[in-house]
Design an enzyme around this catalytic site. Structure first.
Site, PDB file in Angstrom:
ATOM      1  CG  ASN A 153      46.401  43.017  42.636  1.00 46.20           C
ATOM      2  OD1 ASN A 153      47.064  42.574  43.581  1.00 46.20           O
ATOM      3  ND2 ASN A 153      45.165  42.646  42.399  1.00 46.20           N
ATOM      4  CD  GLU A 250      41.701  35.857  50.202  1.00 48.75           C
ATOM      5  OE1 GLU A 250      41.005  35.833  49.162  1.00 48.75           O
ATOM      6  OE2 GLU A 250      41.219  35.772  51.332  1.00 48.75           O
ATOM      7  CB  CYS A 284      41.808  38.987  42.774  1.00 54.17           C
ATOM      8  SG  CYS A 284      41.382  39.877  44.276  1.00 54.17           S
ATOM      9  CD  GLU A 458      44.049  38.072  52.803  1.00 55.97           C
ATOM     10  OE1 GLU A 458      43.869  38.650  51.720  1.00 55.97           O
ATOM     11  OE2 GLU A 458      45.162  37.974  53.365  1.00 55.97           O
TER      12      GLU A 458
END
Ligand code: NDP
Length: 484
Positions: A153, A250, A284, A458
Site C-alpha cells: 500500500n 507492523e 493499515c 517505527e
C-alpha cells in the site's frame, strides 16, 4: 513496457537480473495493463544480496554519524526534487491517485531520510558513574544486516521508513517489496547510491513470500522489520525467533473511531473519510469501526453520504481525481466479498457497495450502518473502502466494545469534551491514538500497534532503539577484590 526498470534487483550498487526467477508482472490497477515484468529472486540472488549487505556493513558503520547522515539527507533532497516522477511510478504501481502520491509517498519517504539523517550524528551511548571512581559507559552499536519486507500500500514510504533508521544506525539493508508493487523500492536504492551511499548499503530484491522467508531465516541477518498482515507476521516472527533475531512487526488492524454527540460533525465526517477511504481504504491504521453516539447517527450518515457523493473517482493520473482503483483484482474481490457478507449478515448498506465496471479494479466507497460487533465486517480487517458504522449510548460501553478486538494498531475519538477525550485515549488498547483527527503519521511520532497489530515502533527517536543495541562497558578504577 512503460515502466520496465533496468533489471529486477538492485545489489551492491547496481541493477542485477536473473531471468530464471519466477516472473512478476506489474499491473497498472487503473487499466489492468502490464507495465513491467520482473523476476523473483533465485537463491543465488538472495545470496548475492546478503553477501553484499554483509560486506558493506563494517565500512558503513565505521563512517561517522555525520557522514552517514549527510548521505541520507542528500537522498531526501533528491527524492523531493524527483517527487513528481516518483509519484507517477507509485501511482502506476499501486493505482493510488496522483493527488495522493504527490503528497504522501516519496515526500513521506524523504521526511524519514531527512529526520534520521539529521539524527545520525547524535546517536550515542551514555556514561553511568558508579561511585568509588568506577563507571560504566555504553556504546550504541549497529545490529548488522537488516531485512525489510514491505506491504503493497505504501511501497516507497515503507522502503524508507525501514531503510532510513536502519542506515542511520550503521546497519545495511536487504529490502524485499511486495511482489504486487516492486518498482519504487528500486528507485530508493538508486537514489541512495546517487546520494553517496557506499555500494551494498541498501539492496533490493524482488520476490514472493518464499523469498521473504529465506531472508528471515538466514544466519547473516540480525533483524527483520515486516509490514504486512497478522498471519504473515506470525510466520515471520516465529521464523525470526529461531535465530533470536530482532524484529519489528507492523501488522494489520480493525481500529475503532468513536464519535460522541458533542463532536464537530463536519470534522468527524472528515476523519471518517480520511480513515476509511484514503488510498481506497488500503491503509493499515484505518478506523473502520466507526462508533457513532445515538442521537447524531442519522445526521452523521446523511452528511457522510453527501460528502462521498462528491468524491472524484476515475483516472488516478488526473490530479482532480481523489479516489482510485484498488491495488489488484484480488484485493478488490476480497473487499467486494465483504460487502456481500455485510449484506447477508443484515447490515444496512447506506452508500456504494458496487464494483465500477471497466478494466480497472474500481469499487465504490462503501458504508454500512446498523453494524453489530459480531458481524464479520466489524471483526475482520477488510483492507478496502468499506466502513462499518455502529451505534452506542454510553462512554463506558463504547470503550469496552472498541477494545474488544485482537488488533490494537490505532484508535480515534471525536468529542469537544477535553477531559473525556483524554479519558478515552487512556483506555484505548492501541499503539497510535488520535483526538479529533485521524490517520496522520508524521515521522517525528512513534507509529505502531499493540496486541496482534505488532511489535516495536517505527519513526521517531524510538525507531533508533529498534535498529541498534547497547554494549555495556564496566570500567574499574580500583583494585580487583576476589574472595580467595
Ligand atoms: P502480506 O502479509 O500478505 O505480505 C507482506 C509482505 O510479506 C509481502 O512482501 C509478502 O510477500 C511477504 N511475505 C509473505 N509471506 C511471507 C513469509 N512467510 N515470510 C516472509 N515474508 C513473507 O501483506 P500485504 O502485502 O497483503 O499487505 C496488507 C497487510 O499489511 C494488511 O494486513 C495491512 O494491515 C498490513 N499493513 C500494516 C501496516 C502497518 O504499519 N502496521 C502498514 C501497511 C500495511 P508477497 O507479497 O510476495 O507474498
Amino acid at each position: 513496457m512503460k515502466f520496465q526498470p533496468k533489471a529486477s534487483h538492485f545489489i551492491n550498487g547496481e541493477y542485477v537480473e536473473d531471468t530464471s526467477g519466477a516472473p512478476i508482472d506489474v499491473i497498472y490497477p487503473a487499466t489492468g495493463e502490464v507495465i513491467a515484468r520482473l523476476h523473483s529472486a533465485t537463491p543465488a540472488i538472495v545470496d548475492q544480496a546478503l553477501n553484499s549487505a554483509k560486506a558493506a556493513q563494517a565500512e558503513w558503520a565505521a563512517m561517522s554519524g555525520t557522514e552517514r547522515g549527510r548521505v541520507l539527507r542528500r537522498a531526501a533532497d533528491i527524492m523531493r526534487e524527483r517527487n513528481r516522477e516518483l509519484s507517477i511510478i507509485e501511482t502506476h504501481d499501486t493505482g493510488k491517485p496522483l493527488q495522493e502520491t504527490l503528497v504522501a509517498d516519496a515526500t513521506s519517504g524523504a521526511d524519514a531520510l531527512e529526520y534520521f539523517g539529521g539524527m545520525a550524528a547524535s546517536l550515542t551511548g551514555e556514561h553511568i558513574p558508579l561511585g568509588g571512581g568506577d563507571f560504566v559507559y555504553t556504546i550504541r552499536e549497529a545490529l548488522g544486516v537488516c531485512v525489510g519486507i514491505g506491504a503493497w500500500n505504501y511501497p516507497t514510504q515503507i522502503a524508507c521508513w525501514k531503510g532510513a533508521p536502519a542506515l542511520a544506525c550503521g546497519n545495511t539493508m536487504v529490502f524485499k517489496p511486495s511482489e504486487t508493487t516492486p518498482l519504487s523500492a528500486l528507485q530508493v536504492a538508486e537514489i541512495l547510491i546517487e546520494a553517496g551511499a557506499p555500494k551494498g548499503v541498501y539492496n533490493v530484491i524482488q520476490g514472493y513470500g518464499d523469498v521473504g522467508a529465506s531472508l528471515v531465516t538466514d544466519a547473516r541477518v540480525a533483524k527483520v522489520s515486516l509490514t504486512g498482515s497478522v498471519p504473515t507476521g506470525r510466520k515471520v516472527y516465529a521464523a525470526a525467533a529461531d535465530g533470536m533475531k530482532h524484529v519489528t512487526m507492523e501488522l494489520g488492524g480493525k481500529s475503532p473511531m468513536i464519535v460522541f454527540a458533542d463532536a464537530d460533525i463536519e470534522n468527524a465526517v472528515s476523519g471518517a473519510i480520511l480513515g476509511n477511504f484514503y488510498s481506497s481504504g488500503q491503509v493499515c491504521s484505518n478506523g473502520t469501526r466507526v462508533f457513532v453516539q445515538k442521537g447524531i447517527k442519522e445526521a452523521f450518515l446523511k452528511r457522510l453520504s453527501e460528502r462521498l457523493a462528491t468524491a472524484k473517482i476515475g483516472d488516478p493520473l488526473d490530479e482532480e481525481v481523489n479516489f482510485g482503483p484498488m491495488v489488484s483484482e484480488n484485493q478488490m474481490n476480497i473487499a467486494l466479498g465483504y460487502v456481500e457478507k455485510g449484506k447477508s449478515e443484515g447490515a444496512r448498506l447506506v452508500y456504494g457497495g458496487e464494483r465500477i465496471e471497466g478494466d480497472g479494479f474500481y469499487m465504490q466507497p462503501t458504508v454500512f450502518a446498523d453494524v453489530t460487533d459480531d458481524m464479520a465486517i466489524a471483526r475482520e480487517e477488510i483492507f478496502g473502502p468499506v466502513m462499518s458504522v455502529l451505534d452506542f449510548e454510553t462512554e463506558e460501553e463504547v470503550l469496552a466494545r472498541a477494545n474488544d478486538t485482537e488488533f490494537g494498531l490505532a484508535a480515534g475519538v471525536f468529542t469537544n469534551d477535553v477531559t473525556r477525550a483524554h479519558r478515552i485515549v487512556a483506555g484505548f488498547e492501541a499503539g497510535t491514538c488520535y483526538i479529533n483527527t485521524y490517520n496522520l503519521a508524521p515521522v517525528e511520532a512513534p507509529f505502531g500497534g499493540s496486541k496482534m497489530s505488532g511489535v516495536g515502533r517505527e519513526n521517531s527517536k524510538l525507531a533508533i532503539n529498534h535498529f541498534s543495541e547497547m554494549k555495556t562497558v564496566y570500567v574499574s578504577m580500583n583494585d580487583v577484590e576476589a574472595p580467595y
